[in-house]
Design an enzyme around this catalytic site. Structure first.
Site, short mmCIF file in Angstrom:
data_model
loop_
_atom_site.label_atom_id
_atom_site.label_comp_id
_atom_site.label_asym_id
_atom_site.label_seq_id
_atom_site.Cartn_x
_atom_site.Cartn_y
_atom_site.Cartn_z
N CYS A 17 -37.85 -3.93 -25.25
CA CYS A 17 -36.62 -3.35 -24.71
C CYS A 17 -36.15 -4.01 -23.43
O CYS A 17 -35.07 -3.70 -22.92
CB CYS A 17 -36.81 -1.85 -24.49
SG CYS A 17 -37.34 -1.02 -26.01
N HIS A 34 -33.80 2.60 -16.61
CA HIS A 34 -34.23 2.50 -18.01
C HIS A 34 -34.03 3.85 -18.68
O HIS A 34 -33.50 3.91 -19.78
CB HIS A 34 -35.69 2.04 -18.06
CG HIS A 34 -36.17 1.73 -19.44
ND1 HIS A 34 -35.54 0.79 -20.24
CD2 HIS A 34 -37.20 2.23 -20.17
CE1 HIS A 34 -36.18 0.72 -21.41
NE2 HIS A 34 -37.18 1.59 -21.39
N GLU A 67 -40.50 6.16 -13.68
CA GLU A 67 -39.44 5.34 -13.08
C GLU A 67 -38.94 5.94 -11.77
O GLU A 67 -38.68 5.21 -10.80
CB GLU A 67 -38.28 5.16 -14.06
CG GLU A 67 -37.24 4.16 -13.58
CD GLU A 67 -36.22 3.78 -14.63
OE1 GLU A 67 -35.42 2.85 -14.37
OE2 GLU A 67 -36.20 4.41 -15.71
N LYS A 102 -28.10 5.47 -21.40
CA LYS A 102 -28.72 5.75 -22.70
C LYS A 102 -28.44 7.18 -23.15
O LYS A 102 -28.58 7.50 -24.33
CB LYS A 102 -30.23 5.50 -22.65
CG LYS A 102 -30.63 4.04 -22.57
CD LYS A 102 -32.15 3.89 -22.62
CE LYS A 102 -32.59 2.44 -22.55
NZ LYS A 102 -32.41 1.86 -21.20
N HIS A 137 -30.85 4.43 -27.14
CA HIS A 137 -31.64 3.28 -26.70
C HIS A 137 -31.39 2.13 -27.67
O HIS A 137 -31.86 2.16 -28.81
CB HIS A 137 -33.12 3.65 -26.66
CG HIS A 137 -33.98 2.64 -25.97
ND1 HIS A 137 -33.52 1.38 -25.62
CD2 HIS A 137 -35.27 2.69 -25.56
CE1 HIS A 137 -34.50 0.71 -25.03
NE2 HIS A 137 -35.57 1.48 -24.99
N PHE A 152 -42.05 -1.96 -24.58
CA PHE A 152 -43.40 -1.81 -25.12
C PHE A 152 -44.19 -3.09 -24.86
O PHE A 152 -43.66 -4.20 -25.00
CB PHE A 152 -43.36 -1.55 -26.62
CG PHE A 152 -42.92 -0.15 -27.00
CD1 PHE A 152 -42.77 0.84 -26.05
CD2 PHE A 152 -42.68 0.17 -28.32
CE1 PHE A 152 -42.38 2.13 -26.41
CE2 PHE A 152 -42.29 1.44 -28.70
CZ PHE A 152 -42.15 2.43 -27.74
#
Length: 417
Positions: free
Chosen positions: A165, A305, A316, A337, A342, A403
């Site tokens: 991502c 994010h 975060e 998002k 996402h 990831f």
């Protein structure tokens, strides 16, 4: 050698909120959810039955039928968005040297829909290998970069970037570096993703990563809300045209903003979970600030994010507080998002584009779908909940985490001659 300044001269977008940059930005500032029940395949038996799809996308509106059949959906998205960006930048055969125009493009997964279709066709047959001759070229991650270069005749640096991502943020940073090191005058960069399929949804469901709020899809993506239960899948493409300042000025290009710096780090912690204290996120924001030569208090907005996962949102915010200290309370923070879902490998480009528009328009897009405060989050942080806010934005930071523990951040600031 002196590093060249790098500016943004063109933008393109194909998103769940609209098929152009203007439509995308309008949807963001209006706080529109791009989520709905999935239309691309029969999803009735899946735990999650919704996603943020690009609506009413018909490939033959952009390509002839024969050409369209040679490309996976993710590559079609990439070409449509890059066409918009190249046109927006005013690039012509007369005003650029094609040997000095590169394409550095990203996808987190690539042609998953093509891979699924070909394997299903083989498995349902008699065992005789009958595969589409374009199976491999349609599936591979680098083909979008290759197709963009062939479409426009760009012969500069050309490759793909993959870091889950964080992919398209890493692509932007690589493009930025190639230009400031004088390896290219212009680089078309960004990312594309289209994996809303049985394999995509089923795979993420198996990981228990997706929201299962099937009774209310439009509010399913709830970053920083107490009742968030996972991310919502999205798809689309975002494209930026990066250019050296001197080259842009020489050809009279319009300039949106400047790329100030970027950073990349690893969590070195877990294949899918973030470091609980946000260590990698903390380090990557610090690296981006150092690269840009900026202080924490120079940042006005962070496009986080913010995936709407229970662990990720907390980690975060811990990282932001660690890096920015008391200035964190003066920042605007938002997760777009909440509206786009996402978009995986395309997320970084689309969110950098949101930062570019925030810097040029002095508007902060909101984090929608906030209903209940999370007691684990600092209530003094300004998450720009539910409604856009007008504010002077001199510099914005965009975070993307993938990831594998991949982290990438890029900083965008107003262009000052």
């Amino acid at each position: 050698m002196a590093l060249k300044r790098v500016v943004v001269t063109g933008l393109g977008a194909l998103t769940p909120l609209g098929k152009t940059v203007d439509e995308y930005w309008q949807g963001l500032t209006d706080g529109v959810s791009g989520c709905d029940l999935v239309q691309q395949f029969d999803i009735s038996k899946f735990k999650t039955r919704f996603a943020c799809e690009v609506k009413n996308f018909e490939p033959t509106d952009y390509f002839d039928r024969k050409e369209a059949r040679k490309m996976d959906r993710y590559c079609q998205f990439a070409l449509v968005a890059s066409d918009e960006a190249v046109k927006d930048a005013g690039i012509t055969k007369e005003n650029v040297n094609p040997d000095r125009v590169g394409v550095i493009f990203a996808s987190g997964i690539g042609g998953l829909i093509t891979f699924q279709e070909e394997v299903v066709n083989f498995a349902s047959g008699d065992g005789t290998p009958r595969f589409n001759p374009f199976f491999i070229p349609k599936m591979i991650l680098d083909i979008a970069a290759g197709q963009i270069s062939m479409r426009h005749g760009f012969r500069g640096p050309n490759f793909a970037v993959v870091s889950a991502c964080a992919s398209s943020t890493n692509a932007i940073i690589d493009a930025f570096d190639n230009i400031r090191l004088n390896k290219a005058d212009i680089v078309i960069t960004g990312g594309s993703e289209a994996v809303i399929s049985a394999a995509g949804v089923g795979g993420f469901n198996a990981m228990k990563a997706l929201s299962e709020r099937n009774d209310d899809p439009k509010t399913a993506s709830r970053p920083f809300d107490k009742d968030r239960d996972g991310f919502v899948m999205g798809e689309g493409a975002g494209v930026l045209v990066l250019e050296s300042l001197e080259h842009a000025l020489a050809r009279g290009a319009k300039i949106y903003c400047e790329i100030a710096g970027g950073g990349a780090t690893a969590d070195a912690y877990h294949i899918t979970a973030p470091h609980p204290e946000g260590l990698g996120a903390k380090n990557v924001m610090g690296a981006a600030l150092a690269d840009a030569g900026l202080k924490p208090e120079d940042i006005d907005y962070i496009n986080v994010h913010g995936t709407s996962t229970p662990l990720g949102d907390i980690a975060e915010t811990k990282a932001i507080l660690s890096v920015f200290g008391d200035h964190a309370y003066d920042l605007n923070i938002s997760s777009t998002k909440s509206m786009t879902g996402h978009c995986l490998g395309a997320a970084g480009a689309l969110e950098a584009l949101a930062c570019i528009m925030a810097v040029t328009k002095d508007v902060i897009p909101p984090t929608i779908n906030h209903f209940t405060d999370d007691p684990e989050l600092d209530p003094k942080l300004n998450f720009t909940f539910n409604k856009a806010q007008h504010k002077t934005v001199n510099a914005a930071l965009s975070n993307t985490f993938g990831f594998g523990g991949h982290n990438a951040s890029v900083i965008i600031r107003k262009y000052v001659p």
